[in-house]
Design an enzyme around this catalytic site. Structure first.
Site, mmCIF file in Angstrom:
data_model
loop_
_atom_site.group_PDB
_atom_site.id
_atom_site.type_symbol
_atom_site.label_atom_id
_atom_site.label_comp_id
_atom_site.label_asym_id
_atom_site.label_seq_id
_atom_site.Cartn_x
_atom_site.Cartn_y
_atom_site.Cartn_z
ATOM 1 N N TYR A 186 1.419 5.064 3.855
ATOM 2 C CA TYR A 186 0.114 5.723 4.038
ATOM 3 C C TYR A 186 -0.873 4.889 4.842
ATOM 4 O O TYR A 186 -1.982 5.342 5.068
ATOM 5 C CB TYR A 186 -0.490 6.145 2.690
ATOM 6 C CG TYR A 186 -0.536 5.079 1.629
ATOM 7 C CD1 TYR A 186 -1.455 4.037 1.696
ATOM 8 C CD2 TYR A 186 0.335 5.119 0.550
ATOM 9 C CE1 TYR A 186 -1.491 3.077 0.721
ATOM 10 C CE2 TYR A 186 0.297 4.160 -0.436
ATOM 11 C CZ TYR A 186 -0.618 3.132 -0.347
ATOM 12 O OH TYR A 186 -0.655 2.175 -1.317
ATOM 13 N N LYS A 187 -0.470 3.691 5.243
ATOM 14 C CA LYS A 187 -1.347 2.870 6.083
ATOM 15 C C LYS A 187 -1.037 3.181 7.546
ATOM 16 O O LYS A 187 -1.383 4.244 8.048
ATOM 17 C CB LYS A 187 -1.157 1.400 5.731
ATOM 18 C CG LYS A 187 -1.538 1.056 4.284
ATOM 19 C CD LYS A 187 -1.259 -0.408 3.993
ATOM 20 C CE LYS A 187 -1.556 -0.745 2.526
ATOM 21 N NZ LYS A 187 -2.995 -0.701 2.210
ATOM 22 N N PHE A 212 -0.657 -9.439 -2.177
ATOM 23 C CA PHE A 212 -1.422 -8.345 -2.756
ATOM 24 C C PHE A 212 -1.276 -8.420 -4.276
ATOM 25 O O PHE A 212 -0.146 -8.542 -4.785
ATOM 26 C CB PHE A 212 -0.924 -7.000 -2.227
ATOM 27 C CG PHE A 212 -1.799 -5.856 -2.632
ATOM 28 C CD1 PHE A 212 -3.099 -5.775 -2.153
ATOM 29 C CD2 PHE A 212 -1.345 -4.880 -3.499
ATOM 30 C CE1 PHE A 212 -3.933 -4.721 -2.545
ATOM 31 C CE2 PHE A 212 -2.174 -3.836 -3.887
ATOM 32 C CZ PHE A 212 -3.476 -3.757 -3.408
ATOM 33 N N ARG A 238 -13.179 -5.872 6.489
ATOM 34 C CA ARG A 238 -11.837 -5.757 7.060
ATOM 35 C C ARG A 238 -11.792 -4.591 8.040
ATOM 36 O O ARG A 238 -12.271 -3.495 7.722
ATOM 37 C CB ARG A 238 -10.854 -5.550 5.908
ATOM 38 C CG ARG A 238 -9.409 -5.596 6.268
ATOM 39 C CD ARG A 238 -8.556 -5.539 5.014
ATOM 40 N NE ARG A 238 -8.530 -4.200 4.444
ATOM 41 C CZ ARG A 238 -7.552 -3.728 3.660
ATOM 42 N NH1 ARG A 238 -6.529 -4.519 3.331
ATOM 43 N NH2 ARG A 238 -7.586 -2.524 3.179
ATOM 44 N N ASP A 288 7.210 -7.831 1.466
ATOM 45 C CA ASP A 288 6.349 -6.651 1.407
ATOM 46 C C ASP A 288 5.787 -6.446 2.812
ATOM 47 O O ASP A 288 5.093 -7.325 3.348
ATOM 48 C CB ASP A 288 5.239 -6.885 0.372
ATOM 49 C CG ASP A 288 4.279 -5.710 0.263
ATOM 50 O OD1 ASP A 288 4.228 -4.876 1.192
ATOM 51 O OD2 ASP A 288 3.551 -5.649 -0.739
#
Lengths: 398, 398
Positions: free
Chosen positions: A210-211, A114, A357, A185
């Site tokens: 938060y995912k 990322f 996605r 990560d």
């Protein structure tokens, strides 16, 4: 399978008419979070005021929640703490790891990481000066690039665009054999795939809530340090809540015990209240069941899309063992297609330059969601419904 | 005076039977915040899901709220952004300032600074190595210690324990004359005293929102950079939301325009919703009125306590121009006295080793609060009500 996914689905607020395949970006609202946040705002902040730090246990939540997340990622009790954002936690872990390898100067990462992880590493390298270097290679070239000059290998386990998954245990072993430490990560891993930090010999790990963990927009991040390393870590971001005795207000910094030293400033209590409601659901869930169900859903989605939409090219690994809990397809008009999908009630997201996605989150994604999403996608492709100026105009957040 | 403080007081939830003199630690709940947070949770997160980043304007809030806070501290529009915690913002500002003075190695601060600021500076100095140094002197010795080897002067304007206030404009001029930059921590200034960042020639400033600005527990911090410096700043914490184009997902970091580059990771949306409700009140308030009223309240409190409780020693400057919006008294049994006060409905706080601290916050502190608090304090002192084991047992958070 012991987890009842129909029951967990009922615990989330899923708006009528929407098929939500973007829980890998922002998990939906656990129904109980609304009341939990209300209680935090009105009963705790409102009525207890400052005394809630003790009376409502606010100060202990970053550790208590850390343990609950730790169970989902194979962490030992007392090794995970919440706070800050993922980018800050990347910086903390990376600075700590470099500090433990003072005779080495190289961070290795991959171009599928990322971008914020690479940016934070870049900022740290520039701050350190003195020949520190961030080296990036293609994801498939990582293993061969593990050389004895590495201080730290920094990787995101599951690629945010393609869902490609690194072999954590294998790469840790290789890095350790070369004398390097590893920072993982887990942004697209925690709550998505089975992670075994302790069993893999992991050193540092970070992730966001938060995912897949449904803490709501801007929920705090988490950080893990292996117990064998924690006491040696000298925090670069040495904030008062990571101090051995924050309320002694000493002028000199002394790191807190173990993972406590990774705390920095005052934690976001309202965001943690929402996370608590979500963890009440996660506490009942077996990650092996989640993973098995995730594979069922992604396999079904890939097969159906490939049969229905030949113009889309699979960007994710075909082997489910090699991918996380998302599926990505490429198309040159990916942005407009995703906007059309959203307008038709199927929410996924777009990642530049051409990736559609879709996240599959067994706690609330059903087989009917898969079937319904593919039917709408097929119609959009067959009828060219994406080919409108409104769908091609880029929004600020994509 | 144009501000109607009876009207602003009615906009806060103040529990019955409590006199709250700790808004300098955690501001009370703005009544409208409960509904604003509910809407953020249910209507935005719940119903809009990921699309709320655009549709509910989530992504723009750190800048929009920054401008609203900026008005209270004399900042130019577009120079303040929200995010992270105050400790992180201290690190950012300090690292940026040091980077702008590459030929110098010394940070000067004072022993009255909030310890976390010193800890963060210490962590940064250790990370930088290469002869960097944090030098601390007594608060009253700061001016004389500004020497031509200083890179950065880092001060908290209002002392968290005593309320002593530095002369911002004078110290900035002195530091600039010596070629140094200045980082101000406004934790006990923003919403407490009149601050004129632009007029003082300030370089960097940081602060928190959960004290006088009433954003709730763990609300985000803010950071200011003078417009003449912002474009030169190379962020040490170079997160993706500080990137020129976060959603391009480029592998290389390019700082965003001006203060945007001080953003790091995903902002805490629920906490910012609460802050918005508070700023709806602050938008109606004139800081000159707040300051005038604060001085009335603190003068009245000091006079009444000194008359009623001779065992307490004033720890704050007697000259109101030399202190912030809090008043502190010393007593060897300060901890137990504060616990007794809290048990009797007067909430202030204790700061080691012997400080009783009382915050005066004109938006909701009334003259009757002052009178009532002193009456209870007098009774506790006269009758020795603090002398009980329950009040002497230290809590985790003091």
């Amino acid at each position: 399978m012991t987890t009842d996914f129909a029951a967990t689905r009922a615990l989330f607020h899923l708006p009528a008419g929407v098929i939500y395949l973007d829980g890998n970006s922002l998990g939906p609202l656990p129904r109980a979070a609304a009341e939990r946040v209300r209680g935090c705002v009105e009963d705790e902040w409102g009525d207890m005021l400052i005394t809630a730090w003790n009376r409502a246990g606010w100060m202990d939540k970053p550790r208590a929640l850390g343990d609950r997340i730790g169970r989902l990622i194979g962490a030992e009790p007392g090794t995970v703490v919440l706070g800050d954002t993922l980018s800050i936690k990347v910086y903390q872990a990376l600075a700590s790891a470099l500090d433990l390898r003072p005779d080495r100067r190289v961070i290795l990462s991959d171009t599928g990481n990322f971008p914020s992880d690479l940016y934070m590493a870049d900022g740290l390298v520039r701050t350190l000066g003195q020949g520190y270097e961030l080296r990036t290679v293609a994801p498939e070239a990582v293993e061969a690039a593990i050389t004895p000059d590495l201080a730290v290998l920094m990787l995101t386990e599951v690629d945010y665009r393609t869902g490609r998954r690194h072999d954590m245990k294998r790469l840790i072993a290789k890095a350790h054999a070369a004398g390097a430490l590893v920072v993982w990560d887990l942004a697209h891993s925690a709550g998505a795939v089975e992670v075994d930090l302790a069993g893999s010999g992991a050193d540092f790990a970070v992730g966001c809530t938060y995912k897949y963990l449904n803490s709501g927009p801007g929920g705090p991040a988490f950080i893990y340090i292996a117990p064998r390393l924690a006491a040696q870590v000298r925090p670069a971001l040495s904030g008062w809540l990571g101090h051995e005795a924050p309320f002694a207000f000493d002028l000199d910094y002394r790191p807190g015990a173990g993972i406590e030293r990774m705390r920095v400033g005052t934690p976001p209590i309202l965001q943690m209240a929402a996370l608590e409601a979500s963890m009440d659901i996660w506490d009942r869930v077996d990650m092996a069941d989640v993973r098995a169900r995730s594979i069922e859903l992604t396999e079904a989605f890939i097969a159906a899309v490939e049969a229905a939409c030949p113009a889309l090219t699979l960007a994710s690994p075909r082997d489910p063992a090699a991918r996380g809990s998302q599926v990505s397809f490429r198309h040159p008009e990916g942005y407009a297609i995703m906007q059309a999908l959203i307008a038709h009630g199927v929410i996924g997201d777009f990642r530049a330059p051409d990736i559609l996605r879709f996240g599959f989150t067994p706690l609330y994604t059903s087989t009917a969601d898969v079937t319904g999403a593919v039917a709408i996608l097929k119609r959009i492709m067959d009828e060219g419904l994406w080919d409108q100026p409104a769908f091609k105009a880029r929004a600020k957040v994509t």
